[in-house]
Design a protein around this motif. Structure first.
Motif, PDB file in Angstrom:
ATOM      1  N   ARG A  23       0.838  -1.200   0.000  1.00 16.27           N
ATOM      2  CA  ARG A  23       0.000   0.000   0.000  1.00 16.27           C
ATOM      3  C   ARG A  23       0.874   1.250   0.000  1.00 16.27           C
ATOM      4  O   ARG A  23       1.868   1.321   0.722  1.00 16.27           O
ATOM      5  N   VAL A  24       0.472   2.203  -0.822  1.00 12.51           N
ATOM      6  CA  VAL A  24       1.077   3.528  -0.840  1.00 12.51           C
ATOM      7  C   VAL A  24      -0.065   4.510  -0.659  1.00 12.51           C
ATOM      8  O   VAL A  24      -0.995   4.539  -1.458  1.00 12.51           O
ATOM      9  N   ASP A  25      -0.011   5.314   0.405  1.00 12.87           N
ATOM     10  CA  ASP A  25      -1.131   6.186   0.736  1.00 12.87           C
ATOM     11  C   ASP A  25      -1.328   7.319  -0.272  1.00 12.87           C
ATOM     12  O   ASP A  25      -2.439   7.547  -0.735  1.00 12.87           O
ATOM     13  N   THR A  26      -0.284   8.052  -0.586  1.00 12.20           N
ATOM     14  CA  THR A  26      -0.404   9.188  -1.498  1.00 12.20           C
ATOM     15  C   THR A  26       0.753   9.180  -2.488  1.00 12.20           C
ATOM     16  O   THR A  26       1.734   8.454  -2.316  1.00 12.20           O
ATOM     17  N   TRP A  27       0.647  10.028  -3.492  1.00 12.88           N
ATOM     18  CA  TRP A  27       1.728  10.101  -4.468  1.00 12.88           C
ATOM     19  C   TRP A  27       2.970  10.730  -3.850  1.00 12.88           C
ATOM     20  O   TRP A  27       4.089  10.401  -4.238  1.00 12.88           O
ATOM     21  N   THR A  28       2.806  11.616  -2.878  1.00 17.03           N
ATOM     22  CA  THR A  28       3.979  12.190  -2.215  1.00 17.03           C
ATOM     23  C   THR A  28       4.713  11.137  -1.384  1.00 17.03           C
ATOM     24  O   THR A  28       5.938  11.171  -1.287  1.00 17.03           O
ATOM     25  N   THR A  29       3.951  10.202  -0.827  1.00 13.27           N
ATOM     26  CA  THR A  29       4.572   9.084  -0.125  1.00 13.27           C
ATOM     27  C   THR A  29       5.372   8.225  -1.095  1.00 13.27           C
ATOM     28  O   THR A  29       6.464   7.760  -0.775  1.00 13.27           O
ATOM     29  N   ALA A  30       4.843   8.029  -2.291  1.00 13.89           N
ATOM     30  CA  ALA A  30       5.549   7.242  -3.309  1.00 13.89           C
ATOM     31  C   ALA A  30       6.839   7.941  -3.734  1.00 13.89           C
ATOM     32  O   ALA A  30       7.869   7.281  -3.932  1.00 13.89           O
ATOM     33  N   VAL A  31       6.804   9.257  -3.869  1.00 14.22           N
ATOM     34  CA  VAL A  31       8.012  10.006  -4.225  1.00 14.22           C
ATOM     35  C   VAL A  31       9.044   9.892  -3.102  1.00 14.22           C
ATOM     36  O   VAL A  31      10.232   9.633  -3.358  1.00 14.22           O
ATOM     37  N   LEU A  32       8.594  10.062  -1.868  1.00 20.78           N
ATOM     38  CA  LEU A  32       9.494   9.942  -0.723  1.00 20.78           C
ATOM     39  C   LEU A  32      10.093   8.538  -0.639  1.00 20.78           C
ATOM     40  O   LEU A  32      11.290   8.371  -0.392  1.00 20.78           O
ATOM     41  N   ALA A  33       9.276   7.528  -0.886  1.00 16.90           N
ATOM     42  CA  ALA A  33       9.764   6.150  -0.869  1.00 16.90           C
ATOM     43  C   ALA A  33      10.795   5.923  -1.975  1.00 16.90           C
ATOM     44  O   ALA A  33      11.799   5.228  -1.760  1.00 16.90           O
ATOM     45  N   ALA A  34      10.573   6.497  -3.147  1.00 19.45           N
ATOM     46  CA  ALA A  34      11.535   6.350  -4.249  1.00 19.45           C
ATOM     47  C   ALA A  34      12.864   7.027  -3.907  1.00 19.45           C
ATOM     48  O   ALA A  34      13.932   6.488  -4.215  1.00 19.45           O
ATOM     49  N   VAL A  35      12.803   8.168  -3.264  1.00 17.31           N
ATOM     50  CA  VAL A  35      14.030   8.874  -2.863  1.00 17.31           C
ATOM     51  C   VAL A  35      14.766   8.083  -1.781  1.00 17.31           C
ATOM     52  O   VAL A  35      15.988   7.893  -1.859  1.00 17.31           O
ATOM     53  N   ILE A  36      14.027   7.605  -0.785  1.00 15.74           N
ATOM     54  CA  ILE A  36      14.640   6.821   0.296  1.00 15.74           C
ATOM     55  C   ILE A  36      15.247   5.535  -0.270  1.00 15.74           C
ATOM     56  O   ILE A  36      16.365   5.152   0.108  1.00 15.74           O
ATOM     57  N   LEU A  37      14.541   4.867  -1.173  1.00 15.39           N
ATOM     58  CA  LEU A  37      15.072   3.656  -1.792  1.00 15.39           C
ATOM     59  C   LEU A  37      16.356   3.962  -2.555  1.00 15.39           C
ATOM     60  O   LEU A  37      17.321   3.202  -2.498  1.00 15.39           O
ATOM     61  N   SER A  38      16.390   5.081  -3.253  1.00 21.15           N
ATOM     62  CA  SER A  38      17.590   5.478  -3.982  1.00 21.15           C
ATOM     63  C   SER A  38      18.758   5.710  -3.022  1.00 21.15           C
ATOM     64  O   SER A  38      19.887   5.288  -3.294  1.00 21.15           O
ATOM     65  N   LEU A  39      18.495   6.368  -1.909  1.00 22.63           N
ATOM     66  CA  LEU A  39      19.548   6.603  -0.919  1.00 22.63           C
ATOM     67  C   LEU A  39      20.025   5.299  -0.287  1.00 22.63           C
ATOM     68  O   LEU A  39      21.232   5.101  -0.094  1.00 22.63           O
ATOM     69  N   LEU A  40      19.095   4.411   0.027  1.00 19.33           N
ATOM     70  CA  LEU A  40      19.474   3.112   0.588  1.00 19.33           C
ATOM     71  C   LEU A  40      20.298   2.305  -0.407  1.00 19.33           C
ATOM     72  O   LEU A  40      21.279   1.649  -0.023  1.00 19.33           O
ATOM     73  N   ASN A  41      19.910   2.340  -1.683  1.00 21.84           N
ATOM     74  CA  ASN A  41      20.663   1.620  -2.706  1.00 21.84           C
ATOM     75  C   ASN A  41      22.062   2.204  -2.896  1.00 21.84           C
ATOM     76  O   ASN A  41      22.990   1.491  -3.262  1.00 21.84           O
ATOM     77  N   GLY A  42      22.209   3.479  -2.631  1.00 19.34           N
ATOM     78  CA  GLY A  42      23.518   4.107  -2.777  1.00 19.34           C
ATOM     79  C   GLY A  42      24.410   3.971  -1.560  1.00 19.34           C
ATOM     80  O   GLY A  42      25.631   3.897  -1.690  1.00 19.34           O
TER      81      GLY A  42
END
Length: 110
Positions: free
Chosen positions: A25-44
């Motif tokens: 579940r993703v509540d809002t599109w801003t949550t999805a953007v934040l999750a994509a940024v956090i995932l990118s940082l974790l991957n890096g």
């Protein structure tokens, strides 16, 4: 593919998968953007360390353990981002498989 383009692509993938998968579940599109940024940082930052520490297991499984590492990064993202919910570690691995597949298809050089 540039960093921001990958963020946009991952955001779209998260929003689409949230509509089709139970237990994701993703509540809002801003949550999805934040999750994509956090995932990118974790991957890096985190993924290289985990990859080095798990190198013997990765070699024994002929690289298949990378799917588990990708699932761990998605699961950790779900833990860090409020409104980004993943029901189980298996679901995180499945989401990471789809995410990897779509990313590889879109970023493929022809």
């Amino acid at each position: 593919m540039k960093w921001w383009q990958r963020i946009v692509l991952n955001t779209v993938i998260f929003l689409v998968l949230a509509n089709f998968l139970d237990g994701f579940r993703v509540d809002t599109w801003t949550t999805a953007v934040l999750a994509a940024v956090i995932l990118s940082l974790l991957n890096g930052l985190v993924r290289p360390i985990v990859s080095i520490l798990s190198l013997p297991v990765t070699l024994l499984t002929l690289g298949l353990f990378y799917f588990v590492i990708n699932g761990l990064m998605i699961w950790l993202t779900g833990y860090l981002v409020s409104g980004f919910f993943i029901s189980s570690f298996g679901q995180a691995i499945f989401v990471s498989l789809i995410l990897s597949l779509v990313n590889s298809l879109v970023t493929k050089d022809v």
